[in-house]
Motif scaffolding. Structure first.
Motif, PDB file in Angstrom:
ATOM      1  N   GLY A  16      -0.316  -1.823  25.432  1.00  0.00           N
ATOM      2  CA  GLY A  16      -0.647  -0.521  24.872  1.00  0.00           C
ATOM      3  C   GLY A  16       0.096   0.618  25.542  1.00  0.00           C
ATOM      4  N   SER A  17      -0.256   1.827  25.129  1.00  0.00           N
ATOM      5  CA  SER A  17       0.424   3.026  25.624  1.00  0.00           C
ATOM      6  C   SER A  17      -0.592   4.082  26.040  1.00  0.00           C
ATOM      7  CB  SER A  17       1.332   3.608  24.535  1.00  0.00           C
ATOM      8  OG  SER A  17       2.333   2.695  24.154  1.00  0.00           O
ATOM      9  N   LEU A  18      -0.173   4.903  26.974  1.00  0.00           N
ATOM     10  CA  LEU A  18      -0.919   6.086  27.380  1.00  0.00           C
ATOM     11  C   LEU A  18       0.074   7.187  27.682  1.00  0.00           C
ATOM     12  CD1 LEU A  18      -3.646   4.714  29.852  1.00  0.00           C
ATOM     13  CD2 LEU A  18      -4.067   5.745  27.613  1.00  0.00           C
ATOM     14  N   ARG A  19      -0.381   8.422  27.542  1.00  0.00           N
ATOM     15  CA  ARG A  19       0.448   9.566  27.903  1.00  0.00           C
ATOM     16  C   ARG A  19      -0.321  10.423  28.890  1.00  0.00           C
ATOM     17  NH1 ARG A  19       2.155  14.888  24.445  1.00  0.00           N
ATOM     18  NH2 ARG A  19       4.294  15.157  25.248  1.00  0.00           N
ATOM     19  N   LEU A  20       0.227  10.535  30.082  1.00  0.00           N
ATOM     20  CA  LEU A  20      -0.362  11.371  31.100  1.00  0.00           C
ATOM     21  C   LEU A  20       0.234  12.770  31.033  1.00  0.00           C
ATOM     22  CD1 LEU A  20      -0.377   8.965  34.183  1.00  0.00           C
ATOM     23  CD2 LEU A  20      -2.058   9.178  32.345  1.00  0.00           C
ATOM     24  N   SER A  21      -0.602  13.754  31.326  1.00  0.00           N
ATOM     25  CA  SER A  21      -0.145  15.139  31.389  1.00  0.00           C
ATOM     26  C   SER A  21      -0.475  15.714  32.748  1.00  0.00           C
ATOM     27  CB  SER A  21      -0.821  15.985  30.309  1.00  0.00           C
ATOM     28  OG  SER A  21      -0.516  15.515  29.020  1.00  0.00           O
ATOM     29  N   CYS A  22       0.334  16.634  33.193  1.00  0.00           N
ATOM     30  CA  CYS A  22       0.111  17.317  34.467  1.00  0.00           C
ATOM     31  C   CYS A  22       0.333  18.806  34.229  1.00  0.00           C
ATOM     32  CB  CYS A  22       1.068  16.788  35.522  1.00  0.00           C
ATOM     33  SG  CYS A  22       1.020  17.702  37.081  1.00  0.00           S
ATOM     34  N   ALA A  23      -0.746  19.561  34.283  1.00  0.00           N
ATOM     35  CA  ALA A  23      -0.669  21.003  34.057  1.00  0.00           C
ATOM     36  C   ALA A  23      -0.580  21.708  35.405  1.00  0.00           C
ATOM     37  CB  ALA A  23      -1.903  21.477  33.297  1.00  0.00           C
ATOM     38  N   ALA A  24       0.373  22.614  35.520  1.00  0.00           N
ATOM     39  CA  ALA A  24       0.602  23.341  36.762  1.00  0.00           C
ATOM     40  C   ALA A  24       0.053  24.753  36.666  1.00  0.00           C
ATOM     41  CB  ALA A  24       2.089  23.392  37.069  1.00  0.00           C
ATOM     42  N   SER A  25      -0.340  25.286  37.830  1.00  0.00           N
ATOM     43  CA  SER A  25      -0.948  26.621  37.859  1.00  0.00           C
ATOM     44  C   SER A  25       0.086  27.732  37.827  1.00  0.00           C
ATOM     45  CB  SER A  25      -1.801  26.776  39.129  1.00  0.00           C
ATOM     46  OG  SER A  25      -0.984  26.634  40.285  1.00  0.00           O
ATOM     47  N   GLU A  26       1.342  27.389  38.020  1.00  0.00           N
ATOM     48  CA  GLU A  26       2.392  28.386  37.960  1.00  0.00           C
ATOM     49  C   GLU A  26       3.578  27.782  37.236  1.00  0.00           C
ATOM     50  OE1 GLU A  26       2.883  28.551  42.390  1.00  0.00           O
ATOM     51  OE2 GLU A  26       4.998  28.340  41.875  1.00  0.00           O
ATOM     52  N   ARG A  27       4.582  28.581  37.033  1.00  0.00           N
ATOM     53  CA  ARG A  27       5.734  28.116  36.282  1.00  0.00           C
ATOM     54  C   ARG A  27       6.353  26.885  36.949  1.00  0.00           C
ATOM     55  NH1 ARG A  27      10.020  32.601  35.570  1.00  0.00           N
ATOM     56  NH2 ARG A  27       9.784  32.585  37.822  1.00  0.00           N
ATOM     57  N   THR A  28       6.478  25.815  36.199  1.00  0.00           N
ATOM     58  CA  THR A  28       7.090  24.612  36.748  1.00  0.00           C
ATOM     59  C   THR A  28       8.569  24.825  37.026  1.00  0.00           C
ATOM     60  OG1 THR A  28       7.341  23.789  34.489  1.00  0.00           O
ATOM     61  CG2 THR A  28       5.462  22.991  35.748  1.00  0.00           C
ATOM     62  N   SER A  29       9.132  25.903  36.490  1.00  0.00           N
ATOM     63  CA  SER A  29      10.528  26.203  36.799  1.00  0.00           C
ATOM     64  C   SER A  29      10.682  26.684  38.232  1.00  0.00           C
ATOM     65  CB  SER A  29      11.074  27.261  35.835  1.00  0.00           C
ATOM     66  OG  SER A  29      10.293  28.437  35.894  1.00  0.00           O
ATOM     67  N   SER A  30       9.553  26.969  38.908  1.00  0.00           N
ATOM     68  CA  SER A  30       9.627  27.411  40.299  1.00  0.00           C
ATOM     69  C   SER A  30       9.727  26.237  41.272  1.00  0.00           C
ATOM     70  CB  SER A  30       8.398  28.249  40.647  1.00  0.00           C
ATOM     71  OG  SER A  30       7.235  27.435  40.666  1.00  0.00           O
ATOM     72  N   VAL A  31       9.543  25.028  40.781  1.00  0.00           N
ATOM     73  CA  VAL A  31       9.697  23.853  41.637  1.00  0.00           C
ATOM     74  C   VAL A  31      10.905  23.069  41.159  1.00  0.00           C
ATOM     75  CG1 VAL A  31       7.229  23.750  42.086  1.00  0.00           C
ATOM     76  CG2 VAL A  31       8.201  22.362  40.259  1.00  0.00           C
ATOM     77  N   TYR A  32      11.441  22.256  42.059  1.00  0.00           N
ATOM     78  CA  TYR A  32      12.641  21.517  41.681  1.00  0.00           C
ATOM     79  C   TYR A  32      12.294  20.171  41.057  1.00  0.00           C
ATOM     80  CZ  TYR A  32      17.428  20.000  41.665  1.00  0.00           C
ATOM     81  OH  TYR A  32      18.666  19.574  41.246  1.00  0.00           O
ATOM     82  N   PHE A  33      11.601  19.354  41.837  1.00  0.00           N
ATOM     83  CA  PHE A  33      11.206  18.048  41.311  1.00  0.00           C
ATOM     84  C   PHE A  33       9.732  18.052  40.930  1.00  0.00           C
ATOM     85  CE2 PHE A  33      14.715  15.289  41.487  1.00  0.00           C
ATOM     86  CZ  PHE A  33      15.460  15.541  42.622  1.00  0.00           C
ATOM     87  N   MET A  34       9.435  17.497  39.784  1.00  0.00           N
ATOM     88  CA  MET A  34       8.076  17.124  39.423  1.00  0.00           C
ATOM     89  C   MET A  34       8.075  15.607  39.382  1.00  0.00           C
ATOM     90  SD  MET A  34       6.285  19.882  39.055  1.00  0.00           S
ATOM     91  CE  MET A  34       4.830  19.209  38.233  1.00  0.00           C
ATOM     92  N   GLY A  35       7.062  15.015  40.001  1.00  0.00           N
ATOM     93  CA  GLY A  35       7.068  13.562  40.080  1.00  0.00           C
ATOM     94  C   GLY A  35       5.714  12.948  39.798  1.00  0.00           C
TER      95      GLY A  35
END
Length: 124
Positions: A16-35
């Motif tokens: 089967g499949s799942l889709r995980l989401s990760c919501a950030a409290s600030e602009r994700t463009s302010s961090v380099y890597f999301m992992g």
């Protein structure tokens, strides 16, 4: 630190499949890597996948390569992990993490911010 909240975990049968989401409290463009990392009971934390700020480069652990896809939407401050062809060995708590460093994307110790984790259980 960026506050991160994961969602989308659950129980699914093998294949089967799942889709995980990760919501950030600030602009994700302010961090380099999301992992994404995962940790199964009795095992060490394992690198799953990461993505650069622009989304132009993605990286995957050998165990998930070809089955998982990471993406990010900087406009929505959200990172996603699409998990297909799930196997029982994918069962773990999945953590989202953020790093302002432009190196060391596989090393959890170099990520400054972490979510609380979301459980993924795959049954055979």
């Amino acid at each position: 630190q960026v506050q991160l909240v994961e969602s989308g975990g659950g129980s699914v049968q093998a294949g089967g499949s799942l889709r995980l989401s990760c919501a950030a409290s600030e602009r994700t463009s302010s961090v380099y890597f999301m992992g994404w990392f995962r940790q199964a009971p009795g095992k060490q934390r394992e690198f799953v996948s990461s993505i650069t700020r622009s989304g132009g480069s993605t990286y995957y652990g050998d165990a998930v390569k070809g089955r998982f896809t990471i993406s990010r939407d900087n406009a929505e401050n959200t990172v996603y992990l699409q998990m297909n062809s799930l196997k029982p060995e994918d069962t773990a708590v999945y953590y989202c993490a953020a790093s302002r460093r432009s190196y060391g994307f596989m090393s959890g110790s170099l990520y400054e911010s972490w979510g609380q984790g979301t459980q993924v259980t795959v049954s055979s």
